[in-house]
Each structure stands twice: as C-alpha cells, then as structure tokens.
Design an enzyme around this catalytic site. Sequence first.
Site, PDB file in Angstrom:
ATOM      1  N   SER A 202       0.836  -1.200   0.000  1.00 17.36           N
ATOM      2  CA  SER A 202       0.000   0.000   0.000  1.00 17.36           C
ATOM      3  C   SER A 202       0.877   1.258   0.000  1.00 17.36           C
ATOM      4  O   SER A 202       1.636   1.472  -0.948  1.00 17.36           O
ATOM      5  CB  SER A 202      -0.955  -0.043   1.198  1.00 17.36           C
ATOM      6  N   ASP A 372     -10.206  -4.833  -4.543  1.00 16.60           N
ATOM      7  CA  ASP A 372      -9.456  -3.784  -3.842  1.00 16.60           C
ATOM      8  C   ASP A 372      -9.976  -2.426  -4.282  1.00 16.60           C
ATOM      9  O   ASP A 372      -9.835  -2.045  -5.448  1.00 16.60           O
ATOM     10  CB  ASP A 372      -7.965  -3.920  -4.156  1.00 16.60           C
ATOM     11  N   HIS A 401      -8.023  -5.047  -0.326  1.00 17.24           N
ATOM     12  CA  HIS A 401      -6.774  -4.419   0.115  1.00 17.24           C
ATOM     13  C   HIS A 401      -6.135  -5.148   1.305  1.00 17.24           C
ATOM     14  O   HIS A 401      -4.919  -5.357   1.330  1.00 17.24           O
ATOM     15  CB  HIS A 401      -7.049  -2.958   0.473  1.00 17.24           C
TER      16      HIS A 401
END
Length: 424
Positions: A202, A372, A401
């Site tokens: 991320s 996601d 995610h």
Amino acid sequence: MGTMKSISSLWVVTQFCITSLLLLTMLASSRSSRSNTTAQAATGAPSAGPVASSSSVAAPLAHNNSTGFCLTFIVSSDYTCSEYMVETVDGYLLAIQRIAAVAAPATKGPAFLYHGIMEGGDIWVLNPGGESLAFLLANAGYEVWIGNTRSTIYTFGHVLYQRQQKEFWNWNWDDLVSKDLPSMLYAVHNHTQQPLFYVGYSQGSMTAFAAFSQGPLVNLVAKAAMLSPVSHVNHITSAVALAASYLYADQILLAAGFFEFNLYGDAVAKFLDIVCTSPQVDCTTDLLNQVTGPNCCLNETRMPLYYLYSFQSTSMQNLAQLAQMVRTGGFGLYDYGYLGNLMNYHSLSPPQYDLSAIPASLPMFLAHGGNDTISDTDDVANLISLLQGVPEVLYVPEYAHGDFIIGCTAGTLVYSHILAFFEG
C-alpha cells in the site's frame, strides 16, 4: 446571492494579487534560498543520498532499551530477532528489526519489508508462520528487515519533540519518501553490504515508487515486490476515501487544529462526523470493508488481534496529501496552496513524481486484487503503462486491500509467487 458572488470575486482577485506580488518578489530574489525540503526530491536533487550515507545500524539494542517488538511478536525459538535504531536527517529515531530463521542460514541476502499507512512493522508478523511473509522469507534463507515509519509505536521518538507535541506530527508523505525510507534502506545496506529485496504494501509501495524515481536509492535494490500497489488514484472506489476527500475532511480537521490522526482520538470522531454524512458511507456497518473493499480471506477469530496492533497513528498532513491525490488524480508532492507552493517549490502547483524515471533495469513484481477499492485495477493498469520496465503481475480476483497483508490464504496465493520472483 449577489453579495456572496461579490465576496467570492473579491477573494479571487485578492489571492491573485498576493500571489503575483510574491511571485515577482521571489523571481527577483536569489534562487539559492530554495527550501531544503522534499521539493528537492522532485526536482532532481534528492536528499536521500546525504541522508543515507551516514545511516548505520552498528549494534543491536538491548531488549530493555528496545520498543518491545521482538519480545512481543517473535516468541518462537525458531527465529532470532534484534532491533536497531536509525536517525533520520530531521531527527526522528526509527526502529528496524532484523529477523532470521535458526534452521535456515541467511545466505540469500537482505529482504526489507515496509508497511502501509496507519500501520507498523508488526503487520508482517501478526499471522502464523505459514501466513506471514516475514517468517516465510526467513525460512527461505533471507535476512529479513522490517521498517517502521516515524509515526508508529515501534520508533524511539524524536531528538527534540514528544509524540504529544504538534511539532512531532509536522510532516507529510514526502518526508517518508525523502527521509524515512532512504535512512532505513541505506542503514540496512551499510550493515549487510548487499543489494536488498524490497517488499512494499500500500503506502509502502507508493513511497518506494516515488523514492525510486529519484535515482540514487533504487541502486540499492535488487528486486522489488509491491502488494496492493498505489500511485495515481484516479479510479479509487473506496467509499470512505472518496467521501473524506470530496467532503474535504482533511482540510476541516487541519483548520480545526488537529495534527495527529489517532484511531482512538478526537480527530477520528470528527472525521466520522463528516464522512458519515455521505450517502455512500454506511456508518452502521463494518467500516473496514468500506475503506479497503470486501476482504475475502481474513481469519475472523484473529480480528481482535488485528484491531489491537495493526491500526496506528499518522499525521494529518499524510492523510491530507492522499486526499489531495484523490481530488486531483496526480502523484505529486504536498500541495501547500498557491503561496505555500511558491515558497516551497517556486511554482504555483506542486511537482509530480515521475514513475517513468524508475529504471527499466529494476525487476518488479506487482500483486493486486479484483475487490481492492484502494488499489483499483484501472489505476494499476495505468501504473504499469507509466513504468519503463515490464513488471511481473499477479492478479487475485477475490482479494481486497487487506487480504494481501493479513489474509489467511496469502501464503499460497501471493507470497509463494514473491519467493519465486526473488529467486528467479
């Protein structure tokens, strides 16, 4: 209505005049006064080089002087864990942990793992051995190093400021790009004298993309694997992220004097007051999935553990910069407004990080998911199109995610591919 239009017009004219005057003044002055900030990172003069050359981890810290990471999470006698302190150029004292498997000598080189926003390095070791990337890499013969951003509880603070002081939180994402990540990577490289295998999740991928586009730091990296990669977020569908960005929650909180975004603090309560007014956000149900997308594969019995450890503070400016990117579709430095941009960048708008500047010679692996809502598939496709090199791509249709970092099937569906990529 006529009065409001007049006030609006007067405000625009006033801002234009002030901006023009400042621009003329700055152009007339010497450019040698250019701010030594993260603007340097986007203009070809990164601060990463001088920061990193002095970074070192000469000796591990004694447990009674540590953050407690090793004692808390590395409880198995199958692994060794030691902790080191790294000071950034702006005085933050970061902690990095080194993990190795007793039964597998670390002969394959250092692997550096970097977490996402509002997390710490513990995110890599919260699951059992076969489901945690740190343990899998150690078992495969890698010397695993875990990085921690300046805001996590696994740091030693700051040389001048305490965590409760506003000054401690006076930083944005660009500082992670130009200071935290270079300091840690150079420290590990100086300690091991070997190229690193990098894994970013991320914001840990986002930070690496920006830092690697600057030149010097990328030379330390042998290969890079990015989980839920984030750069431009033009197609983000996260209901909470969209509501927060377009309701300007970041600007409201900054104007109200909030500087730390703590999950258990007043800033989050105010944040929810704003976000929950959006018809796209249902604050009566699980907000996690409304941030990340519907995670398929989290172990529900371990959720109390995840909530206990995995959500940590960040700076309001860090969140604000992400909101700016959502609103503009850019991948740039922090937007201080016209006047602040002129003072920091000598331009009305912030410079952009150039993904095409990442060398094609860097082998890269990208893993993204079909559910996601932060690392959207269209944004990942755009990222791939901007890179010079051709990355190896893994698409997991059912993943959102959170699945990439704490999913109970990530070991087989994702991490096995990372190991193959590193060893290929």
